[in-house]
Design an enzyme around this catalytic site. Structure first.
Site, PDB file in Angstrom:
ATOM      1  N   ASP A  89      89.561  -7.564 -46.698  1.00 23.56           N
ATOM      2  CA  ASP A  89      89.729  -8.909 -45.858  1.00 23.56           C
ATOM      3  C   ASP A  89      88.628  -8.659 -45.393  1.00 23.56           C
ATOM      4  O   ASP A  89      88.416  -7.439 -44.098  1.00 23.56           O
ATOM      5  CB  ASP A  89      90.864  -8.275 -45.322  1.00 23.56           C
ATOM      6  N   GLU A 107      91.859 -16.507 -48.140  1.00 29.00           N
ATOM      7  CA  GLU A 107      93.277 -15.302 -47.407  1.00 29.00           C
ATOM      8  C   GLU A 107      94.660 -15.677 -47.405  1.00 29.00           C
ATOM      9  O   GLU A 107      95.260 -14.788 -47.533  1.00 29.00           O
ATOM     10  CB  GLU A 107      92.847 -15.572 -45.945  1.00 29.00           C
ATOM     11  N   LYS A 109      81.982 -13.263 -37.830  1.00 28.95           N
ATOM     12  CA  LYS A 109      83.117 -14.186 -38.856  1.00 28.95           C
ATOM     13  C   LYS A 109      83.063 -15.610 -38.427  1.00 28.95           C
ATOM     14  O   LYS A 109      82.486 -16.818 -39.638  1.00 28.95           O
ATOM     15  CB  LYS A 109      84.063 -13.802 -39.010  1.00 28.95           C
ATOM     16  N   ASP A 124      98.617 -17.139 -40.280  1.00 30.59           N
ATOM     17  CA  ASP A 124      97.823 -16.405 -39.639  1.00 30.59           C
ATOM     18  C   ASP A 124      97.598 -16.909 -38.483  1.00 30.59           C
ATOM     19  O   ASP A 124      96.831 -17.157 -38.278  1.00 30.59           O
ATOM     20  CB  ASP A 124      96.648 -16.640 -40.709  1.00 30.59           C
TER      21      ASP A 124
HETATM   22  P1  ADP Z   1      92.257 -11.141 -37.509  1.00 28.17           P
HETATM   23  O1  ADP Z   1      92.310 -11.885 -38.720  1.00 28.17           O
HETATM   24  O2  ADP Z   1      91.184 -11.963 -35.961  1.00 28.17           O
HETATM   25  O3  ADP Z   1      90.442 -10.128 -37.457  1.00 28.17           O
HETATM   26  P2  ADP Z   1      94.147  -9.469 -36.743  1.00 28.17           P
HETATM   27  O4  ADP Z   1      94.974  -9.991 -37.953  1.00 28.17           O
HETATM   28  O5  ADP Z   1      93.536  -7.936 -37.236  1.00 28.17           O
HETATM   29  O6  ADP Z   1      92.884 -10.028 -36.531  1.00 28.17           O
HETATM   30  O7  ADP Z   1      94.576  -9.298 -35.597  1.00 28.17           O
HETATM   31  C1  ADP Z   1      94.063  -9.220 -34.283  1.00 28.17           C
HETATM   32  C2  ADP Z   1      94.902  -9.334 -33.738  1.00 28.17           C
HETATM   33  O8  ADP Z   1      96.438  -8.974 -33.125  1.00 28.17           O
HETATM   34  C3  ADP Z   1      94.974  -8.958 -32.288  1.00 28.17           C
HETATM   35  O9  ADP Z   1      94.382 -10.214 -31.048  1.00 28.17           O
HETATM   36  C4  ADP Z   1      95.842  -7.833 -31.510  1.00 28.17           C
HETATM   37  O10 ADP Z   1      95.861  -8.146 -29.994  1.00 28.17           O
HETATM   38  C5  ADP Z   1      97.315  -8.745 -32.377  1.00 28.17           C
HETATM   39  N1  ADP Z   1      98.130  -7.399 -32.528  1.00 28.17           N
HETATM   40  C6  ADP Z   1      97.311  -6.455 -33.489  1.00 28.17           C
HETATM   41  N2  ADP Z   1      99.477  -6.062 -32.999  1.00 28.17           N
HETATM   42  C7  ADP Z   1     100.176  -6.484 -32.439  1.00 28.17           C
HETATM   43  C8  ADP Z   1     101.366  -6.637 -31.590  1.00 28.17           C
HETATM   44  N3  ADP Z   1     101.762  -5.336 -31.740  1.00 28.17           N
HETATM   45  N4  ADP Z   1     101.964  -7.314 -30.468  1.00 28.17           N
HETATM   46  C9  ADP Z   1     101.240  -8.369 -30.725  1.00 28.17           C
HETATM   47  N5  ADP Z   1      99.278  -8.277 -30.969  1.00 28.17           N
HETATM   48  C10 ADP Z   1      99.301  -7.812 -31.470  1.00 28.17           C
HETATM   49 MG    MG Z   2      92.513 -12.158 -40.314  1.00 28.04          MG
END
Ligand code: ADP
Ligand code: MG
Length: 566
Positions: free
Chosen positions: A7, A145, A68, A167
């Site tokens: 991913d 995805e 990205k 998502d």
């Molecule tokens: P991406 O797909 O953009 O790489 P992710 O799926 O890793 O992103 O998500 C990252 C986001 O998730 C960040 O904004 C982070 O603050 C949020 N996040 C992660 N854990 C929590 C949580 N427990 N509560 C609220 N937001 C969260």
């Molecule tokens: Mg993602």
């Protein structure tokens, strides 16, 4: 030889492998499954992940995140005197994940299934394949995805059904409707908001904290703003699991003492929650479905951990979404499921809509810039090149300045990020009620028919007022020279893997040093010098002891912000 699933995320990247017990995440050198998609290059040495993330603050000219967003574009980022394109930066992340998997599985890896957003066009997909090639990975297929997320939940085994994948990542929001039949998972519709994600929730929470303590963000030093941003991020995450959080945050001249309730956060985040509704409704209507026909709603992305987001989805669909698997892990796990299926030659067909509109159609808008500081004018695609026609897509845009009275919707055709390099089709000038920046929004809908006519419809969210205009699409955009020049990545060294923990501690200490003053700063400096000396000493047999002490000191210096534990 193992095939891994990757991913490659905007915020975080993960790698997973298929085993006899199903898909398993692979830990990185720090023992963590999430590797921040951040690259630091200095003195020809590359580091990726958390230590690079720390250096976003201390070495911004050597560090880059969120690239990205620029996949498939010409954008070049200068680091350490060299220019890098998004696919090259992505290749450095992929190479890191490849090394992590090799170290963990103790065998060479040269093949992967890599995930991409369903809305990625041909150029963006090619850029992802190039990134994999540069990283020494053979990628026979990409997986969408949302498809990967559905596979992680075992929905690939369902006979026939429709699913919605929701998502919400760090900076983007994607909704996809999937149609499963035979051995095929088809993306029937996508919608989303390219500038809406967990970061916006953090920002709105910080605005609220600043309001409560009468802080003018503009008057703070840059280091204090970045510390506050990190504080708001931690606070937001705490509020996902606790009803009330009490904090004490130190600024140079005062301490911010207070407490905030989850419901208060949700109240200020209401406009963002409202913005999540549009793409959901659009995707469902584009797929010509009734919400009742959707068999499962799959929640993906870290930001779906916010209870308000889950509640909103439950309310809209009248049922609980699937949340029992970790939303951060789904896409990587699903990519590993697809890798496992591929080894057994029974991989699912994963298709995006085919038979297509030739050019990307979009409007110009200010992007939020890294860390939401500097916005620059970019083309935001609404209908991607290669979308099936007829097609209707929409996106939401907000005002960028206080008391803004108009939003000029400039319509462009073409594949370039810079609006001025695309073909300008025309303008719709929309009046909006003056308000705070970001409060007013418009919904811009593009409908493209088989005859090449484009209808642009704009609706002002707060007033419901609609504007409409039809453009005859020009089909004379010169095909750009797509020949790619890759700079030589082989001249770069890789930061040694066995030093990962030390590197992170040092990068973190340097960041805390930059963010503190006086006493604290001196303690960080002393400890940092002592630590660096200790780990370089060849006679030191127990560096882990120094690591523990040093790490404990850094924790004490910075994480005494939250005061209660309910
Ligand atoms: P991406 O797909 O953009 O790489 P992710 O799926 O890793 O992103 O998500 C990252 C986001 O998730 C960040 O904004 C982070 O603050 C949020 N996040 C992660 N854990 C929590 C949580 N427990 N509560 C609220 N937001 C969260
Ligand atoms: Mg993602």
């Amino acid at each position: 030889m193992a095939i891994v699933g990757i991913d490659l995320g905007t915020t975080n990247s993960l790698v997973a492998t298929w085993t006899a017990d199903g898909p398993m995440l692979v830990p990185n050198a720090l023992g963590e499954s999430l590797t921040p998609s951040v690259v630091n290059i200095q003195a020809h040495e590359v580091s990726v992940g958390r230590s690079a993330q720390e250096r976003l603050i201390t070495r911004p000219e050597h560090t880059v995140a969120a690239f990205k967003r620029w996949m498939g574009t010409e954008k070049v980022t200068r680091l350490d005197g060299h220019g890098y394109r998004a696919e090259e930066l992505s290749s450095l992340v992929l190479a890191q994940l490849k090394r992590d998997a090799e170290a963990h599985l103790d065998e060479p890896i040269d093949e992967a299934i890599v995930s991409v957003p369903a809305y990625f066009n041909d150029l963006q997909r090619k850029a992802t394949l190039n990134a994999a090639r540069l990283a020494g990975l053979h990628v026979e297929r990409l997986v969408n995805e949302p498809t990967a997320a559905a596979l992680a939940y075992g929905l690939g085994d369902v006979d026939e059904a429709q699913f919605l994948v929701f998502d919400l990542g760090g900076g983007t929001f994607d909704v996809s409707i999937l149609d499963k039949y035979d051995n095929v998972m088809e993306v029937r519709a996508t919608a989303g908001d390219n500038f809406l994600g967990g970061d916006d929730f953090r920002d709105i929470l910080l605005d609220e904290i600043c309001r409560r303590h009468a802080i003018e963000r503009g008057r703070l030093a840059a280091v204090d703003v970045s510390r506050l941003l990190r504080f708001a991020e931690a606070l937001k995450i705490e509020l996902s699991s606790r009803q009330t959080v009490t904090y004490g945050f130190e600024l140079p001249d005062r301490t911010l003492d207070g407490s905030i309730e989850r419901a208060e956060f949700e109240a200020v985040a209401k406009p963002l929650l409202m913005r999540l509704r549009h793409p959901l409704e659009r995707a469902i209507s584009d797929a010509r479905l009734d919400p009742a026909q959707i068999a499962q709603v799959v929640m993906v992305g870290g930001a779906t951990r916010m209870p308000a987001v889950r509640a909103l989805v439950a309310r809209l669909f009248g049922r609980l979404p699937l949340t029992h698997l970790n939303p951060d892990h789904l896409v990587a796990l699903g990519a590993a499921v697809q890798a496992g299926l591929k080894t057994r030659s029974s991989a699912l067909e994963d298709v995006v809509m085919t038979d297509v509109c030739p050019y990307t159609l979009g409007i110009s808008a200010y992007n939020s810039g890294e860390g939401r500081k500097s916005g620059e004018l970019v083309t935001v695609p609404i209908i991607e090149r290669n979308s099936v026609v007829p097609i209707s897509r929409s996106d939401t845009f907000v005002t960028v300045s206080d008391r803004q009275e108009r939003i000029d919707v400039e319509v462009y055709q073409g594949e370039n990020l810079k609006p001025e390099n695309n073909v300008h089709l025309g303008t719709l000038s929309i009046a909006v009620p003056p308000s705070k920046a970001g409060r007013e929004s418009i919904d811009v809908r593009f409908t493209y028919d088989v005859n090449g006519a484009l209808e642009v419809e704009v609706q002002v969210t707060s007033t419901g007022e609609r504007h409409r205009r039809i453009f005859k699409n020009r089909a004379d955009l010169a095909e750009g020279d797509l020949a790619r020049r890759f700079s030589d990545l082989s001249g770069l060294k890789v930061a040694p893997r066995d030093q990962a923990e030390n590197r992170l501690l040092i990068a973190r200490a340097e960041r805390i040093y930059a963010e503190t003053l006086g006493d604290k700063r001196e303690r960080v400096a002393e400890a940092l010098t002592a630590f660096s000396k200790a780990i370089e000493d060849p006679r030191n047999a127990h560096p882990e002891r120094q690591r523990e002490q040093f790490s404990a000191l850094l924790d004490r210096l910075e994480t005494d912000v939250f005061r209660d534990f309910d």
